[in-house]
Design a protein around this motif. Structure first.
Motif, PDB file in Angstrom:
ATOM      1  N   ALA A   1      -1.781  -1.051 -13.356  1.00 31.00           N
ATOM      2  CA  ALA A   1      -2.197  -2.074 -13.054  1.00 31.00           C
ATOM      3  C   ALA A   1      -3.264  -1.499 -11.862  1.00 31.00           C
ATOM      4  CB  ALA A   1      -1.429  -3.126 -12.406  1.00 31.00           C
TER       5      ALA A   1
ATOM      6  N   ALA B   1      -5.954   0.134 -13.201  1.00 27.30           N
ATOM      7  CA  ALA B   1      -7.167  -0.888 -13.987  1.00 27.30           C
ATOM      8  C   ALA B   1      -7.673  -1.563 -12.898  1.00 27.30           C
ATOM      9  CB  ALA B   1      -6.175  -2.003 -14.890  1.00 27.30           C
ATOM     10  N   TYR B   2      -7.099  -1.916 -11.632  1.00 28.94           N
ATOM     11  CA  TYR B   2      -7.738  -2.405 -10.779  1.00 28.94           C
ATOM     12  C   TYR B   2      -8.994  -1.467 -10.277  1.00 28.94           C
ATOM     13  CZ  TYR B   2      -5.118  -6.510  -9.618  1.00 28.94           C
ATOM     14  OH  TYR B   2      -4.531  -7.977  -9.819  1.00 28.94           O
TER      15      TYR B   2
ATOM     16  N   SER C   1     -11.938  -1.384 -12.681  1.00 28.79           N
ATOM     17  CA  SER C   1     -12.442  -2.619 -12.635  1.00 28.79           C
ATOM     18  C   SER C   1     -13.568  -2.791 -12.040  1.00 28.79           C
ATOM     19  CB  SER C   1     -11.553  -3.885 -12.586  1.00 28.79           C
ATOM     20  OG  SER C   1     -11.399  -3.799 -11.174  1.00 28.79           O
TER      21      SER C   1
ATOM     22  N   LEU D   1     -10.003  -6.208 -15.547  1.00 26.93           N
ATOM     23  CA  LEU D   1      -8.894  -7.115 -14.691  1.00 26.93           C
ATOM     24  C   LEU D   1      -7.997  -7.521 -15.584  1.00 26.93           C
ATOM     25  CD1 LEU D   1     -11.659  -8.739 -12.497  1.00 26.93           C
ATOM     26  CD2 LEU D   1      -9.828  -7.175 -11.634  1.00 26.93           C
TER      27      LEU D   1
ATOM     28  N   ALA E   1      -5.248  -5.155 -15.835  1.00 25.23           N
ATOM     29  CA  ALA E   1      -4.365  -5.344 -14.687  1.00 25.23           C
ATOM     30  C   ALA E   1      -3.478  -6.615 -14.872  1.00 25.23           C
ATOM     31  CB  ALA E   1      -5.415  -5.567 -13.393  1.00 25.23           C
TER      32      ALA E   1
ATOM     33  N   CYS F   1      -0.700  -5.735 -17.403  1.00 27.48           N
ATOM     34  CA  CYS F   1       0.281  -4.822 -16.758  1.00 27.48           C
ATOM     35  C   CYS F   1       1.183  -5.269 -15.841  1.00 27.48           C
ATOM     36  CB  CYS F   1      -0.512  -3.671 -16.036  1.00 27.48           C
ATOM     37  SG  CYS F   1      -1.249  -2.350 -17.165  1.00 27.48           S
TER      38      CYS F   1
ATOM     39  N   LEU G   1      -0.451  -0.021  -6.581  1.00 30.92           N
ATOM     40  CA  LEU G   1      -1.284  -1.419  -6.798  1.00 30.92           C
ATOM     41  C   LEU G   1      -2.348  -1.570  -5.416  1.00 30.92           C
ATOM     42  CD1 LEU G   1      -1.212  -3.762  -8.771  1.00 30.92           C
ATOM     43  CD2 LEU G   1       0.388  -4.896  -7.120  1.00 30.92           C
TER      44      LEU G   1
ATOM     45  N   GLY H   1      -5.263   0.911  -6.053  1.00 29.64           N
ATOM     46  CA  GLY H   1      -6.072   0.380  -6.865  1.00 29.64           C
ATOM     47  C   GLY H   1      -6.805  -0.687  -6.324  1.00 29.64           C
TER      48      GLY H   1
ATOM     49  N   SER I   1     -11.071  -0.993  -6.052  1.00 28.69           N
ATOM     50  CA  SER I   1     -11.770  -1.874  -6.856  1.00 28.69           C
ATOM     51  C   SER I   1     -13.110  -2.238  -6.310  1.00 28.69           C
ATOM     52  CB  SER I   1     -10.897  -2.906  -7.189  1.00 28.69           C
ATOM     53  OG  SER I   1     -10.739  -3.973  -5.954  1.00 28.69           O
TER      54      SER I   1
ATOM     55  N   THR J   1      -6.575 -12.669  -9.909  1.00 25.85           N
ATOM     56  CA  THR J   1      -7.293 -11.705 -10.799  1.00 25.85           C
ATOM     57  C   THR J   1      -8.243 -12.581 -11.675  1.00 25.85           C
ATOM     58  OG1 THR J   1      -5.431 -10.080 -10.302  1.00 25.85           O
ATOM     59  CG2 THR J   1      -7.011  -9.660 -12.269  1.00 25.85           C
TER      60      THR J   1
END
Length: 198
Positions: free
Chosen positions: A26, A29-30, A33, A40, A43, A46, A87, A90, A94, A146
């Motif tokens: 996650a 992914a953030y 993104s 997102l 994320a 996840c 997290l 990330g 982002s 998100t």
């Protein structure tokens, strides 16, 4: 999933690893993104996987009578610390929150977690949730925030345009700092009463 009906090949350790891996994913992914907003959605997926692994690992161990209290406590909480760090890193990368806000949220989480661990050791009482907020409620808020980013990363507060996650992050960090202070005062007073000077 009903833990009693979980397949025999599935272990609580695998669920713990799933939870940690999903939270790290996650964070990645953030971070990515920033360039591809559709990530997102990855994320969010996840975060759901993290919730599943984190909530089911202990349940499965209890159902199968495979509890290891000290091992479980240590692994569960070191995983929480590592996952929260991934997290927040990330989120900081982002572009949907300033890194200072992400760092403040991480600091607030670590302070609250530290107080909880100290209380567990000194008072033999572990409190996972504070007030109406626990891990599930926090995940739901994170998921909703998100999904809102897909519409717009901004919020307008008192006529000022700000990043949505900056607003939410400042509120979250302030709440965690205040909860830490409240609990620290409460537990210090309790321990002072329970251990008077001779």
């Amino acid at each position: 999933m009903d833990a009693a009906r979980a397949p025999r090949w599935l272990t609580s350790d695998q669920l713990t690893a799933l939870g940690l891996g999903a939270q790290i994913a996650a964070g990645v992914a953030y971070a990515l993104s920033r360039h591809h907003r559709f990530l997102l959605l990855l994320a969010v997926a996840c975060i759901v996987l993290n919730w599943f692994g984190d909530s089911m690992d202990g349940t499965l161990a209890r159902v199968r009578h495979q509890q290891r209290p000290r091992f479980g406590f240590y692994v569960d909480h070191i995983v929480d610390i590592l996952g929260a760090t991934a997290l927040m890193c990330g989120l900081g990368l982002s572009g949907f929150a300033h890194w200072q806000v992400a760092a403040a949220m991480l600091a607030g989480f670590l302070l609250l977690a530290g107080e909880s661990y100290l209380a567990t050791y000194t008072l033999s009482r572990f409190e996972l949730s504070q007030g109406i907020f626990g891990p599930t409620e926090i995940r739901i808020l994170l998921i909703l925030g998100t999904l809102a980013l897909l519409h717009s990363p901004y919020a307008t507060i008192f006529g000022h345009r700000m990043l949505l996650f900056d607003v939410g992050g400042v509120i979250a960090a302030a709440c965690m700092f205040l909860m830490t202070l409240r609990l620290a005062v409460k537990h210090t007073a309790q321990l002072y009463r329970e251990e008077p000077l001779p």
